[in-house]
Design a protein around this motif. Sequence first.
Motif, PDB file in Angstrom:
ATOM      1  N   HIS A  41       0.844  -1.197   0.000  1.00  0.00           N
ATOM      2  CA  HIS A  41       0.000   0.000   0.000  1.00  0.00           C
ATOM      3  C   HIS A  41       0.881   1.249   0.000  1.00  0.00           C
ATOM      4  CE1 HIS A  41      -3.510  -2.431   0.783  1.00  0.00           C
ATOM      5  NE2 HIS A  41      -2.826  -3.053   1.709  1.00  0.00           N
ATOM      6  N   ALA A  42       1.384   1.627  -1.169  1.00  0.00           N
ATOM      7  CA  ALA A  42       2.260   2.790  -1.260  1.00  0.00           C
ATOM      8  C   ALA A  42       1.503   4.085  -0.998  1.00  0.00           C
ATOM      9  CB  ALA A  42       2.942   2.834  -2.623  1.00  0.00           C
ATOM     10  N   ASP A  43       0.178   4.048  -0.980  1.00  0.00           N
ATOM     11  CA  ASP A  43      -0.591   5.266  -0.758  1.00  0.00           C
ATOM     12  C   ASP A  43      -0.881   5.532   0.716  1.00  0.00           C
ATOM     13  OD1 ASP A  43      -4.016   4.209  -1.402  1.00  0.00           O
ATOM     14  OD2 ASP A  43      -2.381   3.168  -0.415  1.00  0.00           O
ATOM     15  N   LEU A  44      -0.481   4.657   1.600  1.00  0.00           N
ATOM     16  CA  LEU A  44      -0.642   4.820   3.047  1.00  0.00           C
ATOM     17  C   LEU A  44      -2.090   4.813   3.525  1.00  0.00           C
ATOM     18  CD1 LEU A  44       2.063   7.599   3.619  1.00  0.00           C
ATOM     19  CD2 LEU A  44       2.275   5.179   4.224  1.00  0.00           C
ATOM     20  N   SER A  45      -3.036   4.462   2.660  1.00  0.00           N
ATOM     21  CA  SER A  45      -4.442   4.552   3.063  1.00  0.00           C
ATOM     22  C   SER A  45      -4.807   3.674   4.254  1.00  0.00           C
ATOM     23  CB  SER A  45      -5.375   4.295   1.879  1.00  0.00           C
ATOM     24  OG  SER A  45      -5.162   3.022   1.338  1.00  0.00           O
ATOM     25  N   PRO A  46      -4.311   2.437   4.395  1.00  0.00           N
ATOM     26  CA  PRO A  46      -4.687   1.665   5.597  1.00  0.00           C
ATOM     27  C   PRO A  46      -4.168   2.313   6.885  1.00  0.00           C
ATOM     28  CG  PRO A  46      -3.735   0.218   3.935  1.00  0.00           C
ATOM     29  CD  PRO A  46      -3.506   1.628   3.476  1.00  0.00           C
ATOM     30  N   VAL A 100      -1.501  14.558   6.733  1.00  0.00           N
ATOM     31  CA  VAL A 100      -0.315  15.420   6.724  1.00  0.00           C
ATOM     32  C   VAL A 100       0.819  14.747   7.491  1.00  0.00           C
ATOM     33  CG1 VAL A 100       0.638  17.636   7.509  1.00  0.00           C
ATOM     34  CG2 VAL A 100      -1.602  17.558   6.379  1.00  0.00           C
ATOM     35  N   ALA A 101       0.511  14.220   8.665  1.00  0.00           N
ATOM     36  CA  ALA A 101       1.537  13.566   9.484  1.00  0.00           C
ATOM     37  C   ALA A 101       2.126  12.351   8.771  1.00  0.00           C
ATOM     38  CB  ALA A 101       0.951  13.168  10.835  1.00  0.00           C
ATOM     39  N   ALA A 102       1.285  11.538   8.156  1.00  0.00           N
ATOM     40  CA  ALA A 102       1.768  10.348   7.449  1.00  0.00           C
ATOM     41  C   ALA A 102       2.624  10.729   6.249  1.00  0.00           C
ATOM     42  CB  ALA A 102       0.585   9.480   7.010  1.00  0.00           C
ATOM     43  N   TRP A 103       2.221  11.747   5.519  1.00  0.00           N
ATOM     44  CA  TRP A 103       3.007  12.187   4.364  1.00  0.00           C
ATOM     45  C   TRP A 103       4.360  12.736   4.793  1.00  0.00           C
ATOM     46  CZ3 TRP A 103      -1.038  15.124   0.880  1.00  0.00           C
ATOM     47  CH2 TRP A 103      -1.936  14.188   0.345  1.00  0.00           C
ATOM     48  N   LEU A 104       4.412  13.388   5.946  1.00  0.00           N
ATOM     49  CA  LEU A 104       5.702  13.861   6.461  1.00  0.00           C
ATOM     50  C   LEU A 104       6.559  12.693   6.946  1.00  0.00           C
ATOM     51  CD1 LEU A 104       4.581  16.969   8.544  1.00  0.00           C
ATOM     52  CD2 LEU A 104       5.978  17.004   6.465  1.00  0.00           C
ATOM     53  N   ALA A 110       3.688  22.384   8.601  1.00  0.00           N
ATOM     54  CA  ALA A 110       3.691  21.018   8.086  1.00  0.00           C
ATOM     55  C   ALA A 110       3.088  20.954   6.683  1.00  0.00           C
ATOM     56  CB  ALA A 110       2.932  20.097   9.035  1.00  0.00           C
ATOM     57  N   VAL A 111       1.973  21.617   6.479  1.00  0.00           N
ATOM     58  CA  VAL A 111       1.345  21.626   5.158  1.00  0.00           C
ATOM     59  C   VAL A 111       2.256  22.331   4.149  1.00  0.00           C
ATOM     60  CG1 VAL A 111      -0.611  22.515   3.829  1.00  0.00           C
ATOM     61  CG2 VAL A 111      -0.997  21.390   6.028  1.00  0.00           C
ATOM     62  N   THR A 112       2.886  23.416   4.562  1.00  0.00           N
ATOM     63  CA  THR A 112       3.817  24.123   3.683  1.00  0.00           C
ATOM     64  C   THR A 112       4.992  23.229   3.306  1.00  0.00           C
ATOM     65  OG1 THR A 112       3.183  26.256   4.606  1.00  0.00           O
ATOM     66  CG2 THR A 112       5.319  26.145   3.508  1.00  0.00           C
ATOM     67  N   ALA A 113       5.474  22.436   4.247  1.00  0.00           N
ATOM     68  CA  ALA A 113       6.602  21.542   3.977  1.00  0.00           C
ATOM     69  C   ALA A 113       6.260  20.481   2.942  1.00  0.00           C
ATOM     70  CB  ALA A 113       7.059  20.879   5.275  1.00  0.00           C
ATOM     71  N   HIS A 156       5.862  14.497  -3.830  1.00  0.00           N
ATOM     72  CA  HIS A 156       5.057  13.634  -4.700  1.00  0.00           C
ATOM     73  C   HIS A 156       3.643  13.444  -4.137  1.00  0.00           C
ATOM     74  CE1 HIS A 156       5.720  10.242  -1.958  1.00  0.00           C
ATOM     75  NE2 HIS A 156       4.770   9.630  -2.615  1.00  0.00           N
ATOM     76  N   HIS A 157       3.462  13.625  -2.847  1.00  0.00           N
ATOM     77  CA  HIS A 157       2.130  13.477  -2.251  1.00  0.00           C
ATOM     78  C   HIS A 157       1.170  14.562  -2.748  1.00  0.00           C
ATOM     79  CE1 HIS A 157       3.157  10.264   0.491  1.00  0.00           C
ATOM     80  NE2 HIS A 157       4.172  10.960   0.968  1.00  0.00           N
ATOM     81  N   THR A 158       1.693  15.752  -2.987  1.00  0.00           N
ATOM     82  CA  THR A 158       0.829  16.863  -3.389  1.00  0.00           C
ATOM     83  C   THR A 158       0.897  17.147  -4.885  1.00  0.00           C
ATOM     84  OG1 THR A 158       2.568  18.463  -2.863  1.00  0.00           O
ATOM     85  CG2 THR A 158       0.968  17.957  -1.121  1.00  0.00           C
ATOM     86  N   ALA A 159       1.678  16.393  -5.620  1.00  0.00           N
ATOM     87  CA  ALA A 159       1.797  16.606  -7.067  1.00  0.00           C
ATOM     88  C   ALA A 159       0.543  16.104  -7.778  1.00  0.00           C
ATOM     89  CB  ALA A 159       3.031  15.880  -7.600  1.00  0.00           C
ATOM     90  N   GLY A 160       0.205  16.775  -8.852  1.00  0.00           N
ATOM     91  CA  GLY A 160      -0.892  16.311  -9.685  1.00  0.00           C
ATOM     92  C   GLY A 160      -2.206  17.016  -9.461  1.00  0.00           C
ATOM     93  N   SER A 161      -2.607  17.173  -8.233  1.00  0.00           N
ATOM     94  CA  SER A 161      -3.867  17.853  -7.970  1.00  0.00           C
ATOM     95  C   SER A 161      -3.718  18.678  -6.699  1.00  0.00           C
ATOM     96  CB  SER A 161      -5.008  16.840  -7.814  1.00  0.00           C
ATOM     97  OG  SER A 161      -4.782  16.022  -6.702  1.00  0.00           O
ATOM     98  N   PRO A 162      -4.449  19.780  -6.641  1.00  0.00           N
ATOM     99  CA  PRO A 162      -4.346  20.608  -5.442  1.00  0.00           C
ATOM    100  C   PRO A 162      -4.887  19.864  -4.220  1.00  0.00           C
ATOM    101  CG  PRO A 162      -6.055  21.448  -6.917  1.00  0.00           C
ATOM    102  CD  PRO A 162      -5.376  20.304  -7.617  1.00  0.00           C
ATOM    103  N   VAL A 163      -4.185  20.016  -3.122  1.00  0.00           N
ATOM    104  CA  VAL A 163      -4.586  19.373  -1.878  1.00  0.00           C
ATOM    105  C   VAL A 163      -4.897  20.476  -0.877  1.00  0.00           C
ATOM    106  CG1 VAL A 163      -3.887  17.804  -0.048  1.00  0.00           C
ATOM    107  CG2 VAL A 163      -3.084  17.420  -2.382  1.00  0.00           C
ATOM    108  N   ALA A 164      -6.085  20.420  -0.301  1.00  0.00           N
ATOM    109  CA  ALA A 164      -6.491  21.433   0.676  1.00  0.00           C
ATOM    110  C   ALA A 164      -6.725  20.762   2.019  1.00  0.00           C
ATOM    111  CB  ALA A 164      -7.761  22.135   0.207  1.00  0.00           C
TER     112      ALA A 164
END
Length: 182
Positions: A2-7, A42-46, A119-122, A127-135
């Motif tokens: 699960h490279a997307d960390l969803s679980p 945000v925490a998982a992506w960091l 954290a969001v700015t970082a 690659h987590h925020t690439a492709g589509s805007p994340v709010a």
Amino acid sequence: MHADLSPLIAATAQWLTRAYPAGGGAIDSALCEAQARQAVTVAAWLRYPTPMDAGLVGVAGPGGSARLDWITGYETADDTADETDPAAEAEHAWRSWVDEVVASWAACLLTDPALAGAAVTALAGTHHTAGSPVAFRRLLDPDVQDRRAAALLRHPDLLAPVAGLHHAGLLDALRPGQALPA
């Protein structure tokens, strides 16, 4: 894998909302869950900034909720069920996907708006925020209804035992010059 960390994100957000539940009805529960999920994302992506990091935690597993449960005193009647019962074991399998560090970092973000913004700015340009805007509006700019719904989830004194576990690690990850891989 699960490279997307969803679980991990789903389980950790679920743990937070069960340990620090919304006080009202269905709408409050949904708003509380949305805030927990945004903070955990945000925490998982960091914590797992690259696909390789995410893949490795998918293989090795994040560790589970046992220490968090002990620290917070979180226990339900279902938690004391017979562990040899396959149905009880399956009901709590999600708890093995809870990540203690991610839960701690999410608790920090939920109780400190400036840290959440940093954290969001970082994450910008990763690659987590690439492709589509994340709010992350409910995390960064909760309105009155959001705050009321997640009063326990955002209470600094209540979250202090969890937030304090890995606060220093979050600050290190956000330290200037500590670039996250793209």
